[in-house]
Design a protein around this motif. Structure first.
Motif, mmCIF file in Angstrom:
data_model
loop_
_atom_site.group_PDB
_atom_site.id
_atom_site.type_symbol
_atom_site.label_atom_id
_atom_site.label_comp_id
_atom_site.label_asym_id
_atom_site.label_seq_id
_atom_site.Cartn_x
_atom_site.Cartn_y
_atom_site.Cartn_z
ATOM 1 N N ASN A 6 31.871 -5.367 51.325
ATOM 2 C CA ASN A 6 32.111 -4.299 50.154
ATOM 3 C C ASN A 6 33.461 -4.186 49.619
ATOM 4 O O ASN A 6 33.166 -3.386 48.408
ATOM 5 N N GLY A 7 34.380 -4.745 49.933
ATOM 6 C CA GLY A 7 35.798 -4.367 49.260
ATOM 7 C C GLY A 7 36.349 -3.436 50.282
ATOM 8 O O GLY A 7 35.556 -2.362 50.598
ATOM 9 N N TYR A 8 37.599 -3.101 50.064
ATOM 10 C CA TYR A 8 38.353 -2.160 50.980
ATOM 11 C C TYR A 8 39.648 -1.845 50.386
ATOM 12 O O TYR A 8 40.366 -2.919 50.507
ATOM 13 N N GLY A 9 40.016 -0.660 49.848
ATOM 14 C CA GLY A 9 41.271 -0.679 49.354
ATOM 15 C C GLY A 9 41.458 -1.713 48.344
ATOM 16 O O GLY A 9 41.004 -1.829 47.441
ATOM 17 N N GLY A 10 42.695 -2.273 48.534
ATOM 18 C CA GLY A 10 43.267 -3.365 47.585
ATOM 19 C C GLY A 10 42.437 -4.742 47.863
ATOM 20 O O GLY A 10 42.875 -5.822 47.123
ATOM 21 N N MET A 11 41.395 -4.700 48.612
ATOM 22 C CA MET A 11 40.636 -6.048 49.065
ATOM 23 C C MET A 11 39.650 -5.939 48.219
ATOM 24 O O MET A 11 38.525 -5.233 48.504
ATOM 25 N N THR A 55 49.453 -8.340 65.612
ATOM 26 C CA THR A 55 48.536 -7.791 66.576
ATOM 27 C C THR A 55 48.346 -6.265 66.613
ATOM 28 O O THR A 55 47.522 -5.705 66.850
ATOM 29 N N ASN A 56 49.727 -5.858 66.551
ATOM 30 C CA ASN A 56 49.687 -4.149 66.583
ATOM 31 C C ASN A 56 48.875 -3.654 65.477
ATOM 32 O O ASN A 56 48.372 -2.452 65.622
ATOM 33 N N VAL A 57 49.283 -3.956 64.251
ATOM 34 C CA VAL A 57 48.619 -3.455 63.240
ATOM 35 C C VAL A 57 46.909 -3.784 63.314
ATOM 36 O O VAL A 57 46.074 -2.889 62.994
ATOM 37 N N TRP A 58 46.791 -4.777 63.776
ATOM 38 C CA TRP A 58 45.386 -5.231 63.752
ATOM 39 C C TRP A 58 44.488 -4.690 64.682
ATOM 40 O O TRP A 58 43.159 -4.293 64.648
ATOM 41 N N GLU A 59 45.274 -3.838 65.908
ATOM 42 C CA GLU A 59 44.627 -3.231 66.924
ATOM 43 C C GLU A 59 43.954 -2.112 66.346
ATOM 44 O O GLU A 59 42.791 -1.943 66.736
ATOM 45 N N ALA A 60 44.583 -1.294 65.288
ATOM 46 C CA ALA A 60 44.015 -0.043 65.097
ATOM 47 C C ALA A 60 42.851 -0.629 63.978
ATOM 48 O O ALA A 60 41.995 0.226 64.141
ATOM 49 N N CYS A 119 41.445 -15.322 52.366
ATOM 50 C CA CYS A 119 42.026 -14.408 52.896
ATOM 51 C C CYS A 119 43.762 -14.696 52.789
ATOM 52 O O CYS A 119 44.449 -13.670 53.019
ATOM 53 N N ARG A 120 44.404 -16.047 52.964
ATOM 54 C CA ARG A 120 45.538 -16.213 53.255
ATOM 55 C C ARG A 120 46.438 -15.617 51.971
ATOM 56 O O ARG A 120 47.578 -15.383 52.245
ATOM 57 N N ASN A 121 45.822 -15.576 51.010
ATOM 58 C CA ASN A 121 46.404 -15.090 49.655
ATOM 59 C C ASN A 121 46.952 -13.931 49.530
ATOM 60 O O ASN A 121 47.992 -13.543 49.142
ATOM 61 N N CYS A 122 46.262 -12.771 50.619
ATOM 62 C CA CYS A 122 46.905 -11.543 50.644
ATOM 63 C C CYS A 122 47.562 -11.240 51.989
ATOM 64 O O CYS A 122 48.330 -10.649 52.252
ATOM 65 N N HIS A 123 46.897 -11.801 53.023
ATOM 66 C CA HIS A 123 46.870 -11.263 54.337
ATOM 67 C C HIS A 123 48.441 -12.072 54.867
ATOM 68 O O HIS A 123 48.556 -12.060 56.288
ATOM 69 N N THR A 124 49.127 -12.715 54.090
ATOM 70 C CA THR A 124 50.361 -13.272 54.677
ATOM 71 C C THR A 124 51.428 -12.903 53.627
ATOM 72 O O THR A 124 52.583 -13.267 53.470
ATOM 73 N N ILE A 125 51.001 -11.853 52.897
ATOM 74 C CA ILE A 125 52.248 -11.378 51.967
ATOM 75 C C ILE A 125 52.243 -9.817 51.953
ATOM 76 O O ILE A 125 51.307 -9.050 51.619
ATOM 77 N N ALA A 126 53.090 -9.112 52.675
ATOM 78 C CA ALA A 126 53.053 -7.874 53.014
ATOM 79 C C ALA A 126 53.000 -7.103 51.832
ATOM 80 O O ALA A 126 52.376 -5.776 51.823
ATOM 81 N N ALA A 127 53.525 -7.307 50.542
ATOM 82 C CA ALA A 127 53.740 -6.435 49.506
ATOM 83 C C ALA A 127 52.030 -6.235 48.865
ATOM 84 O O ALA A 127 51.851 -5.346 48.367
ATOM 85 N N THR A 128 50.941 -6.770 49.539
ATOM 86 C CA THR A 128 49.743 -6.457 48.963
ATOM 87 C C THR A 128 49.139 -5.515 49.982
ATOM 88 O O THR A 128 48.268 -4.759 49.451
ATOM 89 N N GLY A 129 49.883 -5.107 50.939
ATOM 90 C CA GLY A 129 49.334 -3.987 51.758
ATOM 91 C C GLY A 129 48.306 -4.500 52.650
ATOM 92 O O GLY A 129 47.808 -3.640 53.417
ATOM 93 N N ALA A 130 47.945 -5.794 52.687
ATOM 94 C CA ALA A 130 46.898 -6.222 53.592
ATOM 95 C C ALA A 130 47.763 -6.227 55.061
ATOM 96 O O ALA A 130 49.081 -6.864 55.312
ATOM 97 N N PRO A 131 46.871 -6.183 55.885
ATOM 98 C CA PRO A 131 47.270 -6.276 57.610
ATOM 99 C C PRO A 131 47.855 -7.730 57.372
ATOM 100 O O PRO A 131 46.973 -8.786 57.319
ATOM 101 N N LEU A 132 48.876 -8.107 58.313
ATOM 102 C CA LEU A 132 49.349 -9.592 58.179
ATOM 103 C C LEU A 132 48.566 -10.342 59.291
ATOM 104 O O LEU A 132 48.442 -9.801 60.290
ATOM 105 N N THR A 133 48.287 -11.522 59.075
ATOM 106 C CA THR A 133 47.712 -12.569 59.924
ATOM 107 C C THR A 133 48.500 -12.370 61.265
ATOM 108 O O THR A 133 49.863 -12.823 61.094
#
Ligand code: HEC
Length: 122
Positions: free
Chosen positions: A92-97, A72-77, A55-69
């Motif tokens: 199942n995979g989702y968007g760029g994931m 909290t605002n983004v994750w709320e949605a 997870c860390r490989n994408c969820h700490t890099i905004a450019a991937t489009g992943a909600p950042l670890t």
């Protein structure tokens, strides 16, 4: 806190001067949420291991489009969809994931724990 961080990095940029360059994008993170996300690791050692290699490989890099670890605002949605839906998204995979979020041997409980950690940042 984010404001202080932003000020700090602006200052650092000013001091480093033109040579280093302080433009957005690229690998030099200027987004305080992104910088903050890189310091967050699950308290549980085993979960931390899984998180660090997947997870860390994408969820700490905004450019991937992943909600950042810890964003909290983004994750709320995302959480509003319900935990089961989110676990399905990972499996199942989702968007760029990619499917399984690059953790082929994770089970549903681990995904749930990882999601809860990323959503809260702890
Ligand atoms: C290769 C990059 C990558 C990896 C690795 C990755 N993700 Fe993601 N993840 C993304 C991206 C990009 C999105 C946003 C997709 C979108 O909204 O279109 C996302 C979105 C999500 C979402 C929200 C799904 C939804 O329905 O809104 C969850 C939950 C999630 N990731 C969990 C995880 C977990 C848990 C791991 C580690 C096991 C992980 N991700 C690993 C890239 C990644």
């Amino acid at each position: 806190m984010p404001v202080t961080k932003r000020l700090g990095s602006t200052l650092a940029c000013a001091m480093l001067g033109l040579a280093a360059g302080c433009s957005d994008g690229g690998s030099s993170a200027s987004n305080p949420l992104e910088i903050a996300s890189r310091d967050l690791v699950p308290a549980d050692g085993q979960l931390a291991g899984v998180y660090n290699r997947s997870c860390r490989n994408c969820h700490t890099i905004a450019a991937t489009g992943a909600p950042l670890t810890g964003d909290t605002n983004v994750w709320e949605a995302r959480l509003a969809k319900g935990m089961d839906t989110l676990v399905d998204s990972v499996v199942n995979g989702y968007g760029g994931m990619p499917p399984f979020g690059m953790c082929m041997d994770c089970d549903a409980q681990q995904f749930e724990d990882l999601i809860a950690f990323m959503a809260e940042g702890r």
